[in-house]
Write a protein that holds these residues in place. Structure first.
Motif, mmCIF file in Angstrom:
data_model
loop_
_atom_site.group_PDB
_atom_site.id
_atom_site.type_symbol
_atom_site.label_atom_id
_atom_site.label_comp_id
_atom_site.label_asym_id
_atom_site.label_seq_id
_atom_site.Cartn_x
_atom_site.Cartn_y
_atom_site.Cartn_z
ATOM 1 N N SER A 167 -0.599 -2.838 8.449
ATOM 2 C CA SER A 167 0.636 -3.347 9.044
ATOM 3 C C SER A 167 0.719 -4.846 8.825
ATOM 4 C CB SER A 167 0.695 -3.029 10.549
ATOM 5 O OG SER A 167 -0.366 -3.663 11.242
ATOM 6 N N GLY A 168 1.944 -5.360 8.887
ATOM 7 C CA GLY A 168 2.130 -6.793 8.734
ATOM 8 C C GLY A 168 3.526 -7.187 9.144
ATOM 9 N N GLU A 169 3.660 -8.415 9.673
ATOM 10 C CA GLU A 169 4.982 -8.905 10.048
ATOM 11 C C GLU A 169 5.341 -10.128 9.221
ATOM 12 O OE1 GLU A 169 2.794 -11.605 13.130
ATOM 13 O OE2 GLU A 169 2.433 -9.601 12.287
ATOM 14 N N SER A 170 6.596 -10.200 8.793
ATOM 15 C CA SER A 170 7.140 -11.344 8.060
ATOM 16 C C SER A 170 6.335 -11.591 6.788
ATOM 17 C CB SER A 170 7.181 -12.569 8.979
ATOM 18 O OG SER A 170 7.979 -13.582 8.441
ATOM 19 N N ALA A 171 5.723 -12.773 6.639
ATOM 20 C CA ALA A 171 4.890 -13.013 5.459
ATOM 21 C C ALA A 171 3.725 -12.043 5.407
ATOM 22 C CB ALA A 171 4.385 -14.453 5.450
ATOM 23 N N GLY A 172 3.264 -11.587 6.563
ATOM 24 C CA GLY A 172 2.226 -10.566 6.574
ATOM 25 C C GLY A 172 2.697 -9.253 5.993
ATOM 26 N N GLY A 173 4.005 -8.971 6.119
ATOM 27 C CA GLY A 173 4.560 -7.795 5.457
ATOM 28 C C GLY A 173 4.535 -7.933 3.952
ATOM 29 N N ASN A 174 4.802 -9.139 3.466
ATOM 30 C CA ASN A 174 4.672 -9.420 2.035
ATOM 31 C C ASN A 174 3.239 -9.163 1.579
ATOM 32 O OD1 ASN A 174 3.786 -11.326 -0.196
ATOM 33 N ND2 ASN A 174 5.984 -11.700 -0.315
ATOM 34 N N LEU A 175 2.282 -9.708 2.308
ATOM 35 C CA LEU A 175 0.879 -9.551 1.925
ATOM 36 C C LEU A 175 0.432 -8.096 2.027
ATOM 37 C CD1 LEU A 175 -0.602 -12.731 3.635
ATOM 38 C CD2 LEU A 175 -0.226 -12.368 1.180
ATOM 39 N N ALA A 176 0.973 -7.359 2.986
ATOM 40 C CA ALA A 176 0.643 -5.933 3.080
ATOM 41 C C ALA A 176 1.081 -5.197 1.821
ATOM 42 C CB ALA A 176 1.311 -5.325 4.313
ATOM 43 N N LEU A 177 2.285 -5.489 1.346
ATOM 44 C CA LEU A 177 2.769 -4.851 0.117
ATOM 45 C C LEU A 177 1.962 -5.288 -1.093
ATOM 46 C CD1 LEU A 177 6.558 -5.155 0.861
ATOM 47 C CD2 LEU A 177 5.357 -3.002 0.433
ATOM 48 N N GLU A 178 1.649 -6.574 -1.182
ATOM 49 C CA GLU A 178 0.860 -7.048 -2.315
ATOM 50 C C GLU A 178 -0.553 -6.466 -2.279
ATOM 51 O OE1 GLU A 178 2.123 -8.257 -4.793
ATOM 52 O OE2 GLU A 178 4.005 -9.165 -4.131
ATOM 53 N N LEU A 179 -1.068 -6.218 -1.084
ATOM 54 C CA LEU A 179 -2.347 -5.516 -0.962
ATOM 55 C C LEU A 179 -2.239 -4.116 -1.550
ATOM 56 C CD1 LEU A 179 -5.199 -4.891 0.168
ATOM 57 C CD2 LEU A 179 -4.078 -4.335 2.351
ATOM 58 N N LEU A 180 -1.202 -3.381 -1.179
ATOM 59 C CA LEU A 180 -1.036 -2.021 -1.688
ATOM 60 C C LEU A 180 -0.916 -2.010 -3.207
ATOM 61 C CD1 LEU A 180 1.492 -0.595 0.937
ATOM 62 C CD2 LEU A 180 -1.008 -0.580 1.020
ATOM 63 N N LEU A 181 -0.189 -2.978 -3.753
ATOM 64 C CA LEU A 181 -0.041 -3.059 -5.208
ATOM 65 C C LEU A 181 -1.370 -3.407 -5.874
ATOM 66 C CD1 LEU A 181 3.387 -4.891 -5.289
ATOM 67 C CD2 LEU A 181 2.965 -2.507 -5.929
ATOM 68 N N ALA A 182 -2.152 -4.288 -5.250
ATOM 69 C CA ALA A 182 -3.464 -4.637 -5.800
ATOM 70 C C ALA A 182 -4.413 -3.443 -5.757
ATOM 71 C CB ALA A 182 -4.056 -5.816 -5.025
ATOM 72 N N LEU A 183 -4.362 -2.678 -4.677
ATOM 73 C CA LEU A 183 -5.197 -1.472 -4.585
ATOM 74 C C LEU A 183 -4.846 -0.494 -5.694
ATOM 75 C CD1 LEU A 183 -5.086 -0.842 -0.721
ATOM 76 C CD2 LEU A 183 -6.893 -1.984 -2.035
ATOM 77 N N ARG A 184 -3.553 -0.311 -5.930
ATOM 78 C CA ARG A 184 -3.131 0.582 -7.012
ATOM 79 C C ARG A 184 -3.652 0.095 -8.362
ATOM 80 N NH1 ARG A 184 3.144 0.710 -8.288
ATOM 81 N NH2 ARG A 184 2.486 -1.234 -9.275
ATOM 82 N N ALA A 185 -3.565 -1.205 -8.608
ATOM 83 C CA ALA A 185 -4.008 -1.768 -9.888
ATOM 84 C C ALA A 185 -5.506 -1.608 -10.076
ATOM 85 C CB ALA A 185 -3.616 -3.238 -9.971
ATOM 86 N N GLU A 186 -6.266 -1.691 -8.963
ATOM 87 C CA GLU A 186 -7.721 -1.612 -9.039
ATOM 88 C C GLU A 186 -8.239 -0.189 -8.885
ATOM 89 O OE1 GLU A 186 -9.762 -4.375 -6.524
ATOM 90 O OE2 GLU A 186 -8.308 -5.987 -6.902
ATOM 91 N N GLY A 187 -7.341 0.749 -8.625
ATOM 92 C CA GLY A 187 -7.772 2.131 -8.447
ATOM 93 C C GLY A 187 -8.493 2.376 -7.138
ATOM 94 N N LEU A 188 -8.243 1.538 -6.126
ATOM 95 C CA LEU A 188 -8.862 1.708 -4.819
ATOM 96 C C LEU A 188 -7.980 2.582 -3.933
ATOM 97 C CD1 LEU A 188 -10.105 -1.946 -4.182
ATOM 98 C CD2 LEU A 188 -11.478 0.029 -4.854
ATOM 99 N N ALA A 189 -8.597 3.157 -2.915
ATOM 100 C CA ALA A 189 -7.895 4.102 -2.053
ATOM 101 C C ALA A 189 -6.821 3.411 -1.228
ATOM 102 C CB ALA A 189 -8.888 4.799 -1.127
ATOM 103 N N GLN A 190 -5.629 3.994 -1.229
ATOM 104 C CA GLN A 190 -4.536 3.487 -0.409
ATOM 105 C C GLN A 190 -4.759 3.901 1.049
ATOM 106 O OE1 GLN A 190 -1.933 1.646 -1.254
ATOM 107 N NE2 GLN A 190 -1.929 1.716 -3.493
ATOM 108 N N PRO A 191 -4.211 3.130 1.994
ATOM 109 C CA PRO A 191 -4.255 3.558 3.400
ATOM 110 C C PRO A 191 -3.370 4.781 3.610
ATOM 111 C CG PRO A 191 -2.798 1.673 3.146
ATOM 112 C CD PRO A 191 -3.471 1.870 1.813
ATOM 113 N N ALA A 192 -3.474 5.355 4.793
ATOM 114 C CA ALA A 192 -2.666 6.532 5.102
ATOM 115 C C ALA A 192 -1.182 6.203 5.146
ATOM 116 C CB ALA A 192 -3.115 7.127 6.438
#
Length: 302
Positions: A141-166
């Motif tokens: 979860s994330g609010e405001s800029a934290g929401g941006n970072l949450a999405l960039e985290l998900l994209l980085a996980l996809r790029a690295e082949g790491l498990a996405q959160p639920a």
């Protein structure tokens, strides 16, 4: 009472000395004072630590055997805010889901521009995966800029082949660092404390000297291919200049075959959920977020 509550919150924000676009040395303590002005509920327990070398605050509710972990990223335009300052909001989500919380003290701009914050978030999440033995009981979860970072985290996980959160919960996410949404104009009079000028100032801090274009998907997830991301809940208020950052994100996610719920609440400001103790719409929005999280944790573990 809700109309009176909304009016009181708007007036509080208009009168507050906090200025998102102001000098960080002045605004950091002002925001921290606002976010920590009220004591936490007696059953909220906090402790500091680290994950992957990144400072974090661990939050637990007394008497609750946590069913999973909420990995939370605070707001503040990449330059302000703190993990401790986000505990009240994050614990409100945890209370509705039976989760514990990890909220991350990622490095702030301008001292630490992009990609420092993203690197910290990814490193902390990677360490959490190792600690939990997987991601099926983890929600981001994330609010405001934290929401941006949450999405960039998900994209980085996809790029690295790491498990996405639920699943992921994004509260008034800042998704377009080009500051091009029409709502910056149409909602300027309605928004009590956020302006396009303030957002541009913080974007300058975050990207200054990096050579990264604000339209780069690595910093503006609204322009990214979102295919493969986990289910998203996007909440926003209709009285915020960042409204289009939320609505356009939801449209983009849907076009990329991501399960997404867009939840826009009329007449409330940016990150209105932070006022859940005194704003009926804030409490109700957290209730809906809790049900969303619960449904996806159940499906992930069934």
């Amino acid at each position: 009472m809700s109309e009176e509550q909304r009016a009181a919150i708007h007036q509080l924000l208009r009168d507050a000395p906090f200025d998102l676009g102001g000098a960080v040395a002045i605004q950091r303590p002002r925001l921290e004072e606002m976010l920590t002005a009220h004591p936490l509920p007696d059953d909220v327990r906090t402790s500091t630590g680290e994950l992957g070398g990144v400072p974090v605050v661990f939050v637990d509710l007394a008497g609750v055997d946590a069913a999973g972990v909420l990995f939370h990223l605070h707001g503040g335009g990449f330059a302000l805010g703190s993990a401790m300052g986000s505990v009240e909001l994050a614990s409100g989500l945890a209370r509705r889901t039976g989760l514990s919380v990890v909220t991350v003290d990622y490095r702030l701009a301008p001292e630490h521009p992009y990609p420092a914050a993203v690197d910290d978030v990814v490193n902390a999440y990677r360490a959490l995966l190792a600690r939990e033995g997987g991601s099926t009981n983890v929600v981001v979860s994330g609010e405001s800029a934290g929401g941006n970072l949450a999405l960039e985290l998900l994209l980085a996980l996809r790029a690295e082949g790491l498990a996405q959160p639920a699943a992921a919960v994004l509260l008034s996410p800042m998704t377009d660092l080009t500051v091009s949404g029409e709502s910056y104009r149409t909602k300027a009079a309605a928004d009590p404390n956020i302006t396009a000028t303030a957002i541009r100032t913080r974007v300058g801090d975050y990207l200054g000297g990096t050579g990264v274009d604000p339209a780069d998907p690595r910093v503006s997830p609204i322009f990214a291919d979102l295919t493969g991301l986990p289910p998203l809940l996007v909440q926003a208020g209709s009285n915020e200049v960042l409204l289009d950052d939320a609505t356009r994100l939801a449209v983009r996610a849907a076009a990329d075959n991501v399960a997404v719920i867009l939840d826009v609440v009329p007449g409330v400001p940016h990150v209105f959920q932070a006022f859940a103790a005194t704003l009926d719409e804030g409490a109700a929005a957290l209730d809906r977020a809790g049900r969303f999280i619960g449904s996806h944790l159940a499906s992930a573990t069934s």
